[in-house]
Scaffold this active site. Structure first.
Site, PDB file in Angstrom:
ATOM      1  N   TYR A 178      12.292  -5.832  -1.788  1.00  0.00           N
ATOM      2  CA  TYR A 178      11.386  -5.923  -2.930  1.00  0.00           C
ATOM      3  C   TYR A 178      10.385  -4.773  -3.067  1.00  0.00           C
ATOM      4  CZ  TYR A 178       7.247  -7.476  -5.542  1.00  0.00           C
ATOM      5  OH  TYR A 178       6.187  -7.535  -6.399  1.00  0.00           O
TER       6      TYR A 178
ATOM      7  N   ASN B 102      -1.232   2.582   5.431  1.00  0.00           N
ATOM      8  CA  ASN B 102      -0.368   1.484   4.977  1.00  0.00           C
ATOM      9  C   ASN B 102      -0.002   0.679   6.202  1.00  0.00           C
ATOM     10  OD1 ASN B 102       3.098   1.215   3.891  1.00  0.00           O
ATOM     11  ND2 ASN B 102       1.493  -0.292   3.812  1.00  0.00           N
ATOM     12  N   GLY B 103      -0.360  -0.594   6.191  1.00  0.00           N
ATOM     13  CA  GLY B 103      -0.015  -1.452   7.315  1.00  0.00           C
ATOM     14  C   GLY B 103      -1.053  -2.515   7.539  1.00  0.00           C
TER      15      GLY B 103
ATOM     16  N   CYS C  70       0.867  -1.184   0.000  1.00  0.00           N
ATOM     17  CA  CYS C  70       0.000   0.000   0.000  1.00  0.00           C
ATOM     18  C   CYS C  70       0.895   1.223   0.000  1.00  0.00           C
ATOM     19  CB  CYS C  70      -0.940   0.106   1.193  1.00  0.00           C
ATOM     20  SG  CYS C  70      -2.387  -0.942   1.082  1.00  0.00           S
TER      21      CYS C  70
ATOM     22  N   GLY D 253       0.676  -1.113  -4.742  1.00  0.00           N
ATOM     23  CA  GLY D 253      -0.684  -1.625  -4.659  1.00  0.00           C
ATOM     24  C   GLY D 253      -1.437  -1.364  -5.934  1.00  0.00           C
TER      25      GLY D 253
HETATM   26  O1  LIG Z   1       8.067 -16.388  -5.984  1.00  0.00           O
HETATM   27  P1  LIG Z   1       7.033 -15.493  -6.617  1.00  0.00           P
HETATM   28  O2  LIG Z   1       5.682 -15.657  -5.994  1.00  0.00           O
HETATM   29  O3  LIG Z   1       6.983 -15.631  -8.100  1.00  0.00           O
HETATM   30  O4  LIG Z   1       7.376 -13.987  -6.256  1.00  0.00           O
HETATM   31  C1  LIG Z   1       8.683 -13.487  -6.350  1.00  0.00           C
HETATM   32  C2  LIG Z   1       8.882 -12.729  -7.625  1.00  0.00           C
HETATM   33  O5  LIG Z   1       7.961 -11.611  -7.665  1.00  0.00           O
HETATM   34  C3  LIG Z   1       8.715 -10.405  -7.715  1.00  0.00           C
HETATM   35  O6  LIG Z   1       8.780  -9.870  -8.991  1.00  0.00           O
HETATM   36  P2  LIG Z   1       7.539  -9.112  -9.706  1.00  0.00           P
HETATM   37  O7  LIG Z   1       6.846 -10.034 -10.633  1.00  0.00           O
HETATM   38  O8  LIG Z   1       6.692  -8.478  -8.694  1.00  0.00           O
HETATM   39  O9  LIG Z   1       8.212  -8.060 -10.635  1.00  0.00           O
HETATM   40  P3  LIG Z   1       9.261  -6.896 -10.332  1.00  0.00           P
HETATM   41  O10 LIG Z   1      10.525  -7.532  -9.840  1.00  0.00           O
HETATM   42  O11 LIG Z   1       9.461  -6.260 -11.649  1.00  0.00           O
HETATM   43  O12 LIG Z   1       8.642  -6.006  -9.359  1.00  0.00           O
HETATM   44  C4  LIG Z   1      10.091 -10.771  -7.205  1.00  0.00           C
HETATM   45  O13 LIG Z   1      11.081  -9.909  -7.704  1.00  0.00           O
HETATM   46  C5  LIG Z   1      10.285 -12.191  -7.693  1.00  0.00           C
HETATM   47  O14 LIG Z   1      10.751 -12.249  -9.024  1.00  0.00           O
HETATM   48  N1  LIG Z   2      -1.172  -3.218   2.451  1.00  0.00           N
HETATM   49  C1  LIG Z   2      -1.736  -2.280   3.193  1.00  0.00           C
HETATM   50  O1  LIG Z   2      -1.072  -1.450   3.805  1.00  0.00           O
HETATM   51  C2  LIG Z   2      -3.264  -2.364   3.285  1.00  0.00           C
HETATM   52  C3  LIG Z   2      -3.953  -1.372   4.193  1.00  0.00           C
HETATM   53  C4  LIG Z   2      -5.196  -1.964   4.834  1.00  0.00           C
HETATM   54  N2  LIG Z   2      -4.809  -2.878   5.873  1.00  0.00           N
HETATM   55  C5  LIG Z   2      -6.077  -2.634   3.799  1.00  0.00           C
HETATM   56  O2  LIG Z   2      -6.212  -3.841   3.775  1.00  0.00           O
HETATM   57  O3  LIG Z   2      -6.645  -1.976   2.979  1.00  0.00           O
END
Ligand SMILES: O=P(O)(O)OC[C@H]1O[C@H](OP(=O)(O)OP(=O)(O)O)[C@H](O)[C@@H]1O
Ligand SMILES: NC(=O)CC[C@H](N)C(=O)O
Length: 486
Positions: free
Chosen positions: A322, A179-180, A73, A99
């Protein structure tokens, strides 16, 4: 009117009601309070500690077994700028990676009235119609991009900011963006409902508004502090009223929140500094864990209050691994530097002396792979191309869609990897969806691939929310052919 209702209704009743006929895309919540004073007095005599559940998990886990962390978020707020809602829109675009389920903006007009627009999907989709932003005039606004932790992802009613009217009090309207993840929200909600509060969403965030409404403290700042003292878990919050913007961070600092200033003096808050950079706001500092910063739009004065005495930080390591963009500064550290250091550590722990080339899993694996290549003296190449029209595969709602999304997202560059010993470096493995597909992709393209992950396996959970001691990837989830740091 609230007084008349209270007379007619002997039980405590706190209501968060949607306007009876909201305009399409508008999500205006009315928070009218009818409270039995005897009931409230009794409640005040009982202790008000943060209600903790029996067991807490490092991340929020879905009931359907989808066991990935859902903690992102993005929040963004600006006060003191005539283009507040447009700046908010841009800031949310920059935080889109945090998000993709829903987005919204609440703005305070010159007349002091708050309005909000929320919708499901990406920021660009929610505000595709320019009339929606035009409907949010004023020089203060807060916004949110959602990746749900509690409450249905596909429900418009759960999309923030929530806008409430504290009808029985002179404070008027309050909007909140969060966010949280509140680990004690169910216990709080049960207690509030037993006292007559009626909830309008299934989001954990709504308990905060009910706690503010039922607090007996004065002024609103004290009510916010009162409410936050009852929360357990992670919260970086922005509150907007007719004349003030409040930025709050939980005492352990799980989630990031930074403050900056535009050349015209407007004060800006954001989950990540990349959103400040975009709108020419200079980074000033983090909102400190346990701090409440208050900006008054009448004189643009900035004041600060402390929620609770200082406690050791428990910032979420997954922000650096990440969640955040590499050019952001999170928890006071440059994200790209952290990722590069994780890659260097990986090279020291698992050297690859016979490899020919190091390639990242784009995008977020880039700096870890660079660090690996630097530390091992190997060539660094782009051996996988990221297709950028798909969202982050990690935050897709179902496994079937995630499988297809990875195939759509990543393509091998045969000329870079064919016949070579390739070290593939990713930042993290969560479900293993991406990694298992990559093994097949690279083998089919003729590479001898060794796949590695710059995050150590998660060995244990810590209380409340993801923390620095929590390891994000689980050893048991590592697919064949993959290794991680010890
Ligand atoms: O084990 P998984 O469930 O597949 O999740 C992990 C993967 O997801 C993320 O990449 P993402 O697809 O979000 O792309 P990004 O690195 O470009 O943000 C992360 O960098 C891994 O590659
Ligand atoms: N990832 C978040 O921070 C989500 C905020 C809030 N807990 C929701 O579910 O909307």
């Amino acid at each position: 009117m609230a007084a008349a209702a209270a007379a007619a209704t002997p039980t405590a009743s706190t209501r968060l009601l949607r306007h009876s006929a909201p305009a399409p895309g508008h999500h205006q919540l009315r928070f009218s309070t009818r409270i039995d004073l005897r009931h409230r007095s009794a409640a005040r005599l009982s202790p008000a500690p943060a209600l903790l559940p029996d067991r807490v998990t490092p991340f929020n886990f879905d009931a359907d077994g989808d066991d990935h962390p859902r903690e992102e978020c993005g929040v963004f707020g600006v006060i003191g700028d005539p283009d507040a809602s447009s700046l908010c829109y841009l800031g949310l675009q920059k935080l889109q990676h945090r998000g993709e389920e829903g987005a919204g903006i609440a703005a305070a007009g010159v007349d002091g009235k708050l309005k909000s627009v929320t919708g499901l999907g990406l920021v660009g989709d929610v505000f595709r119609d320019p009339a929606r932003l035009a409907n949010l005039p004023g020089n203060a606004a807060i916004g949110h991009v959602r990746y749900s932790t509690a409450g249905a992802a596909a429900a418009l009613r759960n999309v923030q900011p929530f806008l409430a009217v504290l009808a029985a009090y002179r404070f008027g309207q309050v909007a909140v963006a969060h966010n949280g993840n509140l680990v004690n929200y169910q216990a709080l909600r049960n207690r509030l409902e037993a006292q007559g509060s009626i909830f309008n969403t299934s989001s954990d965030t709504e308990v905060i508004l009910h706690l503010i409404a039922t607090s007996l403290s004065r002024p609103l700042l004290s009510r916010i502090c009162d409410a936050c003292e009852r929360l357990a878990g992670a919260y970086s919050l922005l509150f907007l009223t007719a004349d003030k913007l409040f930025a709050v961070r939980d005492p352990l600092g799980f989630r990031p929140l930074v403050m900056g200033r535009r050349p015209n003096g407007a004060v800006v808050f954001a989950s990540e500094t990349c959103a400040l950079d975009l709108i020419d706001a200079a980074y000033e500092r983090e909102v400190a864990p346990g701090e409440v910063v208050v900006v008054d739009r009448r004189d643009m004065s900035v004041s600060s209050a402390c929620l609770v005495p200082h406690r050791p930080r428990k910032s979420c390591v997954f922000e650096h691994i990440y969640f955040a963009l590499p050019h952001s500064v999170v928890f006071g550290h440059a994200v790209h530097e952290r990722r590069t250091a994780y890659g260097r550590a990986l090279a020291e722990e698992s050297p690859a002396p016979t490899a020919d080339v190091v390639i990242p899993v784009p995008d977020s694996g880039f700096y870890a792979a660079l660090g690996f290549a630097q530390a091992s003296g190997l060539e660094f190449q782009q051996g996988l191309i990221r297709w950028h029209y798909s969202g982050r595969s990690f935050i897709q709602p179902s496994q079937a869609i995630r499988d297809l999304a990875v195939k759509l997202k990543l393509s091998p560059v045969r000329g870079v990897i064919e016949g070579k010993g390739v070290v593939v470096v990713d930042d993290s493995l969560v479900r293993g969806t991406t990694s298992s597909k990559i093994v097949r992709l690279l083998r089919d393209a003729g590479a001898r691939a060794r796949c590695t992950c710059a995050s150590p396996a998660r060995r244990r959970s810590s209380a409340h929310a993801s923390t620095a001691s929590t390891r994000p990837a689980r050893a048991s989830s590592f697919p064949t052919g993959w290794t991680s740091r010890a």
